[in-house]
Design a protein around this motif. Structure first.
Motif, PDB file in Angstrom:
ATOM      1  N   LEU A  61       0.829  -1.208   0.000  1.00 17.95           N
ATOM      2  CA  LEU A  61       0.000   0.000   0.000  1.00 17.95           C
ATOM      3  C   LEU A  61       0.865   1.261   0.000  1.00 17.95           C
ATOM      4  N   GLU A  62       1.988   1.178   0.705  1.00 21.62           N
ATOM      5  CA  GLU A  62       2.914   2.315   0.699  1.00 21.62           C
ATOM      6  C   GLU A  62       3.436   2.561  -0.717  1.00 21.62           C
ATOM      7  N   ALA A  63       3.795   1.493  -1.405  1.00 20.45           N
ATOM      8  CA  ALA A  63       4.286   1.620  -2.785  1.00 20.45           C
ATOM      9  C   ALA A  63       3.195   2.191  -3.690  1.00 20.45           C
ATOM     10  N   PHE A  64       1.952   1.743  -3.493  1.00 25.92           N
ATOM     11  CA  PHE A  64       0.823   2.264  -4.277  1.00 25.92           C
ATOM     12  C   PHE A  64       0.656   3.759  -4.041  1.00 25.92           C
ATOM     13  N   ALA A  65       0.771   4.174  -2.779  1.00 25.30           N
ATOM     14  CA  ALA A  65       0.626   5.591  -2.449  1.00 25.30           C
ATOM     15  C   ALA A  65       1.742   6.422  -3.079  1.00 25.30           C
ATOM     16  N   LEU A 117       0.628   9.770  -5.228  1.00 24.88           N
ATOM     17  CA  LEU A 117       1.402  11.009  -5.147  1.00 24.88           C
ATOM     18  C   LEU A 117       1.847  11.527  -6.513  1.00 24.88           C
ATOM     19  N   LYS A 118       1.639  10.724  -7.554  1.00 28.66           N
ATOM     20  CA  LYS A 118       2.003  11.152  -8.904  1.00 28.66           C
ATOM     21  C   LYS A 118       0.869  11.904  -9.598  1.00 28.66           C
ATOM     22  N   GLN A 119      -0.326  11.870  -8.976  1.00 25.85           N
ATOM     23  CA  GLN A 119      -1.486  12.484  -9.612  1.00 25.85           C
ATOM     24  C   GLN A 119      -1.408  14.012  -9.581  1.00 25.85           C
ATOM     25  N   THR A 120      -1.830  14.607 -10.661  1.00 26.47           N
ATOM     26  CA  THR A 120      -1.862  16.065 -10.736  1.00 26.47           C
ATOM     27  C   THR A 120      -3.107  16.511 -11.511  1.00 26.47           C
ATOM     28  N   PRO A 121      -3.868  17.430 -10.967  1.00 27.18           N
ATOM     29  CA  PRO A 121      -3.637  18.070  -9.665  1.00 27.18           C
ATOM     30  C   PRO A 121      -3.966  17.113  -8.512  1.00 27.18           C
ATOM     31  N   THR A 158     -10.060  15.060  -2.643  1.00 28.98           N
ATOM     32  CA  THR A 158     -10.503  13.655  -2.613  1.00 28.98           C
ATOM     33  C   THR A 158      -9.309  12.716  -2.530  1.00 28.98           C
ATOM     34  N   LEU A 159      -8.280  13.007  -3.311  1.00 31.00           N
ATOM     35  CA  LEU A 159      -7.055  12.183  -3.249  1.00 31.00           C
ATOM     36  C   LEU A 159      -6.409  12.260  -1.874  1.00 31.00           C
ATOM     37  N   TRP A 201      -8.293   9.968   0.446  1.00 33.07           N
ATOM     38  CA  TRP A 201      -7.941   8.566   0.198  1.00 33.07           C
ATOM     39  C   TRP A 201      -6.514   8.246   0.644  1.00 33.07           C
ATOM     40  N   LEU A 202      -5.613   9.182   0.489  1.00 30.12           N
ATOM     41  CA  LEU A 202      -4.242   8.983   0.949  1.00 30.12           C
ATOM     42  C   LEU A 202      -4.218   8.813   2.467  1.00 30.12           C
ATOM     43  N   CYS A 203      -5.012   9.603   3.168  1.00 27.35           N
ATOM     44  CA  CYS A 203      -5.080   9.491   4.638  1.00 27.35           C
ATOM     45  C   CYS A 203      -5.653   8.138   5.052  1.00 27.35           C
TER      46      CYS A 203
END
Length: 266
Positions: free
Chosen positions: A54-58, A63-67, A71-72, A75-77
């Motif tokens: 899950l850490e690798a997914f995050a 973290l690569k998503q822009t903007p 909501t992201l 989900w990250l939290c």
């Protein structure tokens, strides 16, 4: 000719160490405890692998998503909280497995790694993620503070849970086993379902306190360990009196001296 009584404390250090090594070599967890420990370690490993996945997914997707939207961030939290839960769960299961099937202090590296592995996993599961959050160019300061702060708090919690300041060892189990046999003459101890330690007899006040199922269990030291009991009680002196047990050393020292033959006049 009567044999001379030699106490362990009177043995030379090398012989004393040899005796301890023999006890440690002979002490083994019960097959049930060994099997349960293996199962717990497998489950802990799976939990840790999922946490790191899950850490690798995050790191490599979220973290690569822009903007980087609100909501992201939410989900990250959620992912960070799940990583923390898996890390802590794995550490608790791993600690229980180590109590059931402890390592030997003689193998210094394995003993340290096996007992502190949970803390290392916590660092591995959170540190790269925290660094990537704080250096992320797609997140603003508020988002970094929320995600980074949450990850930091959970990382500390997971590390504290993962650290074992007083790890179990085969040496400690062997010494407790030997002490029980020396005091009572047999490898039998008593415990309750809710207690954390084992005791010398069923009359001991500690095992007669109110417990979950109101039952007293008995078995060998290895069986007590298999049932999650970490060590012999520290109230040994008190329990010796409550159990009416006179240790062999005390019995021998309090016995009346044998009459000495009178000297024959020369």
């Amino acid at each position: 000719m009567a044999k001379k009584l030699v106490r362990a404390a009177d043995l030379p250090d090398d012989e004393s160490n040899k005796a301890l090594e023999e006890q440690v070599a002979n002490w083994k967890p019960t097959p049930e405890a060994k099997s349960q420990a293996t199962t717990l370690r497998i489950i802990a490993m799976v939990a840790w692998v999922v946490a790191i996945g899950l850490e690798a997914f995050a790191i490599f997707w979220m973290l690569k998503q822009t903007p980087f939207t609100t909501t992201l961030l939410i989900w990250l939290c959620v992912v960070i909280v799940v990583i923390g839960g898996l890390s802590v769960t794995g550490s608790l299961l791993w600690k229980k497995a180590n109590r059931l099937d402890p390592a030997s202090k003689k193998d210094t590296v394995r003993f340290f790694v096996q007992n502190q592995l949970g803390a290392f996993i916590a660092v591995l599961a959170f540190l790269p993620l925290i660094v990537m959050v704080l250096t992320n160019k797609n997140m603003d300061g508020r988002q970094k503070a929320i995600a980074g702060g949450l990850a930091g708090v959970l990382a500390v919690v997971a590390m504290v849970v993962g650290i074992n300041p007083n790890p179990p060892s085969k040496e400690a189990a062997a010494v407790d086993n030997s002490q029980v046999v020396q005091l009572t003459g047999k490898d039998e101890v008593f415990w309750t379902k809710s207690g954390e330690v084992y005791h010398l007899c069923e009359k001991a006040s500690a095992v007669n306190l109110q417990s979950k199922d109101n039952q007293i269990y008995s078995g060998t030291v290895a069986q007590a360990v298999a049932n999650g009991k970490t060590r012999l009680t520290k109230q040994v002196e008190q329990e010796l009196k409550q159990c009416g047990i006179t240790p062999p050393s005390v019995s021998a020292s309090s016995a009346p001296a044998s009459p000495q033959p009178s000297a024959t006049p020369s």
